[in-house]
Design a protein around this motif. Structure first.
Motif, PDB file in Angstrom:
ATOM      1  N   MET A 274      -3.295   5.505  -2.091  1.00  0.00           N
ATOM      2  CA  MET A 274      -4.414   4.573  -2.208  1.00  0.00           C
ATOM      3  C   MET A 274      -5.530   4.935  -1.235  1.00  0.00           C
ATOM      4  SD  MET A 274      -2.464   0.904  -2.600  1.00  0.00           S
ATOM      5  CE  MET A 274      -1.366   0.594  -3.986  1.00  0.00           C
ATOM      6  N   PRO A 275      -6.793   4.840  -1.670  1.00  0.00           N
ATOM      7  CA  PRO A 275      -7.913   5.095  -0.758  1.00  0.00           C
ATOM      8  C   PRO A 275      -7.961   4.037   0.333  1.00  0.00           C
ATOM      9  CG  PRO A 275      -8.705   4.181  -2.832  1.00  0.00           C
ATOM     10  CD  PRO A 275      -7.247   4.473  -3.025  1.00  0.00           C
TER      11      PRO A 275
ATOM     12  N   ASP B 134     -11.847  -6.866  -9.547  1.00  0.00           N
ATOM     13  CA  ASP B 134     -12.416  -5.530  -9.360  1.00  0.00           C
ATOM     14  C   ASP B 134     -13.149  -5.377  -8.029  1.00  0.00           C
ATOM     15  OD1 ASP B 134     -11.397  -4.750 -11.784  1.00  0.00           O
ATOM     16  OD2 ASP B 134     -13.261  -5.081 -12.896  1.00  0.00           O
ATOM     17  N   ASP B 135     -13.765  -6.463  -7.556  1.00  0.00           N
ATOM     18  CA  ASP B 135     -14.491  -6.361  -6.294  1.00  0.00           C
ATOM     19  C   ASP B 135     -13.587  -6.582  -5.076  1.00  0.00           C
ATOM     20  OD1 ASP B 135     -14.015  -9.070  -6.396  1.00  0.00           O
ATOM     21  OD2 ASP B 135     -16.124  -9.651  -6.501  1.00  0.00           O
ATOM     22  N   GLY B 136     -12.296  -6.846  -5.325  1.00  0.00           N
ATOM     23  CA  GLY B 136     -11.345  -6.983  -4.234  1.00  0.00           C
ATOM     24  C   GLY B 136     -11.479  -8.240  -3.405  1.00  0.00           C
TER      25      GLY B 136
ATOM     26  N   ARG C  97       0.847  -1.192   0.000  1.00  0.00           N
ATOM     27  CA  ARG C  97       0.000   0.000   0.000  1.00  0.00           C
ATOM     28  C   ARG C  97       0.879   1.238   0.000  1.00  0.00           C
ATOM     29  NH1 ARG C  97      -5.024   0.909   1.071  1.00  0.00           N
ATOM     30  NH2 ARG C  97      -4.463   2.790   2.201  1.00  0.00           N
TER      31      ARG C  97
ATOM     32  N   ALA D  30     -10.170   2.074   1.401  1.00  0.00           N
ATOM     33  CA  ALA D  30     -10.860   0.828   1.085  1.00  0.00           C
ATOM     34  C   ALA D  30     -10.015  -0.118   0.220  1.00  0.00           C
ATOM     35  CB  ALA D  30     -12.176   1.126   0.374  1.00  0.00           C
ATOM     36  N   MET D  31      -8.953   0.391  -0.380  1.00  0.00           N
ATOM     37  CA  MET D  31      -8.123  -0.418  -1.268  1.00  0.00           C
ATOM     38  C   MET D  31      -7.113  -1.204  -0.446  1.00  0.00           C
ATOM     39  SD  MET D  31      -5.975   0.851  -4.594  1.00  0.00           S
ATOM     40  CE  MET D  31      -5.100  -0.295  -5.646  1.00  0.00           C
ATOM     41  N   LEU D  32      -7.096  -2.529  -0.626  1.00  0.00           N
ATOM     42  CA  LEU D  32      -6.207  -3.380   0.155  1.00  0.00           C
ATOM     43  C   LEU D  32      -4.743  -3.155  -0.194  1.00  0.00           C
ATOM     44  CD1 LEU D  32      -8.148  -6.785   0.045  1.00  0.00           C
ATOM     45  CD2 LEU D  32      -8.216  -5.019   1.811  1.00  0.00           C
ATOM     46  N   GLY D  33      -4.467  -2.821  -1.442  1.00  0.00           N
ATOM     47  CA  GLY D  33      -3.101  -2.649  -1.902  1.00  0.00           C
ATOM     48  C   GLY D  33      -2.902  -3.342  -3.238  1.00  0.00           C
ATOM     49  N   ARG D  34      -1.666  -3.332  -3.722  1.00  0.00           N
ATOM     50  CA  ARG D  34      -1.328  -4.017  -4.972  1.00  0.00           C
ATOM     51  C   ARG D  34      -0.636  -5.333  -4.638  1.00  0.00           C
ATOM     52  NH1 ARG D  34       0.989   1.105  -6.189  1.00  0.00           N
ATOM     53  NH2 ARG D  34      -0.340   2.404  -7.515  1.00  0.00           N
TER      54      ARG D  34
ATOM     55  N   TYR E 119      -2.929 -10.015  -9.337  1.00  0.00           N
ATOM     56  CA  TYR E 119      -3.771  -8.824  -9.281  1.00  0.00           C
ATOM     57  C   TYR E 119      -5.037  -9.168  -8.506  1.00  0.00           C
ATOM     58  CZ  TYR E 119      -6.880 -10.776 -12.899  1.00  0.00           C
ATOM     59  OH  TYR E 119      -7.767 -11.565 -13.598  1.00  0.00           O
TER      60      TYR E 119
END
Length: 407
Positions: free
Chosen positions: A86-87, A222-224, A82, A89-93, A219
């Motif tokens: 990143m927002p 889209d829904d994580g 992260r 809510a985004m877990l990271g890459r 990756y």
């Protein structure tokens, strides 16, 4: 910490509970990155080594659930990076991940390695269901042929047949180039099963002259909720992994974006003796040479020879192609640059300069080097071959071998 780690279902890629990994190491590569073993490049691999986790840190309401959450072969671990942009809510890459391999337990903790998709594919074999030992007298005459396809198209079909086409064989991999046409052909005979490991076949396709780079890049959907792996490979026209932007790094004694530079040097090879299948006088052989450096009138180079062995190759043309590929890779004075970057480095506005996930092995970099005694000042265009690190933001980079301008 910018690193986050999650368990996931090995077959579906569905993310499970987060897991704390206080100390770990990781590596992502596209090819053999060592000058000392500059023979084959192989398909790209990555790994996360030496994970030791106390039982108290394994998710689960009881020990039965904890053991299931780290079940060898059934569960995986993915590590995500992260950065500050990143927002929440985004877990990271996702950077590295794979299936839990051999596990060693004590009363206090459990230790395991993480197997990349390529490592898992080492134990999958290219044979059609119901076709092995199904011929007369329990023979295996079936042949799988691929004609008029690209190398990466053949690799994608092999990958599909070794995963989704087998019962219980599903892996969360996107076989991106299925059906891609080209001028390549391959045939694989079922009786030769000991040489039909999916990983071995990928390595063979990658190592042949003009064979493409291959890599599995993780990756999030889209829904994580799931991690997947995108199979990426160079094309027949361009064997290296493509990109839209050439990354920039700068070194000078007062600072820059890359530091701790080291340079390895290697003398050129002029002859490659290659051996294939067979024994004694019946062994298949091939030979490649380029004596231009030995025969030049001004300060010639001493002769250097090497051998190459591929006991699975019974075709002279393929064996010769391998020998020429090795000679092409080693036939001039070479050097290899290594350095260190920090994934948390930011510009004056606080934006990260080199966040993990914004570059991958196989991609091009321009290294702008000045004031460095081992090399003339200038810009060195090269590919990133490997990156590795630990739980910190320190990232060690290994670049492709290139012609040595200092000799």
């Amino acid at each position: 910490m910018p690193w986050r780690h999650y368990l996931y279902q090995a077959m579906s890629g569905e993310l499970g509970a987060p897991i704390d990994l206080p100390a770990f190491s990781w590596k992502v590569g596209v090819s053999d990155s060592s000058l000392a073993t500059c023979k084959d490049k192989d398909a790209g691999d990555y790994e996360s080594d030496g994970l030791t986790v106390p039982w108290t840190e394994i998710p689960g309401a009881d020990y039965a659930r904890k053991r299931l959450n780290v079940a060898t072969g059934r569960r995986g671990v993915v590590s995500l990076w992260r950065d500050v942009t990143m927002p929440p809510a985004m877990l990271g890459r996702p950077i590295v991940g794979g299936v839990i391999g051999v596990r060693n337990d004590t009363a206090q903790d459990t230790s395991f390695a993480v197997q990349s998709p390529l490592s898992v594919l080492e134990s999958r074999y290219l044979v059609r269901e119901g076709r092995y030992a199904a011929g007369p007298n329990h023979t295996s005459p079936d042949v799988i042929r691929f004609d008029g396809m690209s190398y990466r198209g053949i690799a994608s079909e092999i990958g599909y047949l070794c995963t989704q086409a087998k019962p219980g064989g599903y892996m969360p991999v996107d076989w991106s180039y299925r059906g891609e046409r080209g001028s390549r052909a391959r045939a694989y005979e079922a009786w030769d099963i000991q040489n039909l490991s999916c990983r071995k076949l990928f390595d063979n396709l990658s190592n042949v002259l003009e064979g493409p780079d291959m890599q599995f890049r993780p990756y999030l959907t889209d829904d994580g909720t799931h991690v997947r792996y995108r199979f990426v490979a160079g094309s027949d026209a361009e064997q290296y992994l493509g990109q839209h932007v050439i990354h920039q790094l700068a070194y000078h004694p007062a600072g820059g974006t890359i530091g701790e530079l080291t340079v390895d040097h290697l003398a050129p090879v002029m002859r490659v003796y290659s051996s294939g299948t067979g024994q004694d006088k019946a062994q298949k052989c091939a030979f490649a040479q380029d004596l231009s450096l030995v025969e030049r009138s001004n300060d010639p180079w001493p002769l250097v020879e090497m051998t190459y062995s591929d006991s699975d190759t019974d075709t002279y043309d393929v064996l010769l192609a391998h020998a020429r590929s090795v000679l092409k890779a080693n036939g001039r004075p070479l050097m290899q640059i290594k350095g260190v970057v920090h994934a948390d480095d930011a510009d004056d506005m606080g934006n990260p300069l080199l966040p993990l996930g914004s570059y991958w092995p196989g991609e091009l970099f321009d290294l702008h080097i000045s004031g460095y005694a081992p090399l003339p000042d200038g810009t060195y265009r090269t590919r990133l071959m490997e990156m590795s690190g630990d739980e910190s933001d320190r990232v060690e980079l290994v670049f492709d071998v290139m012609e040595d301008p200092s000799v």
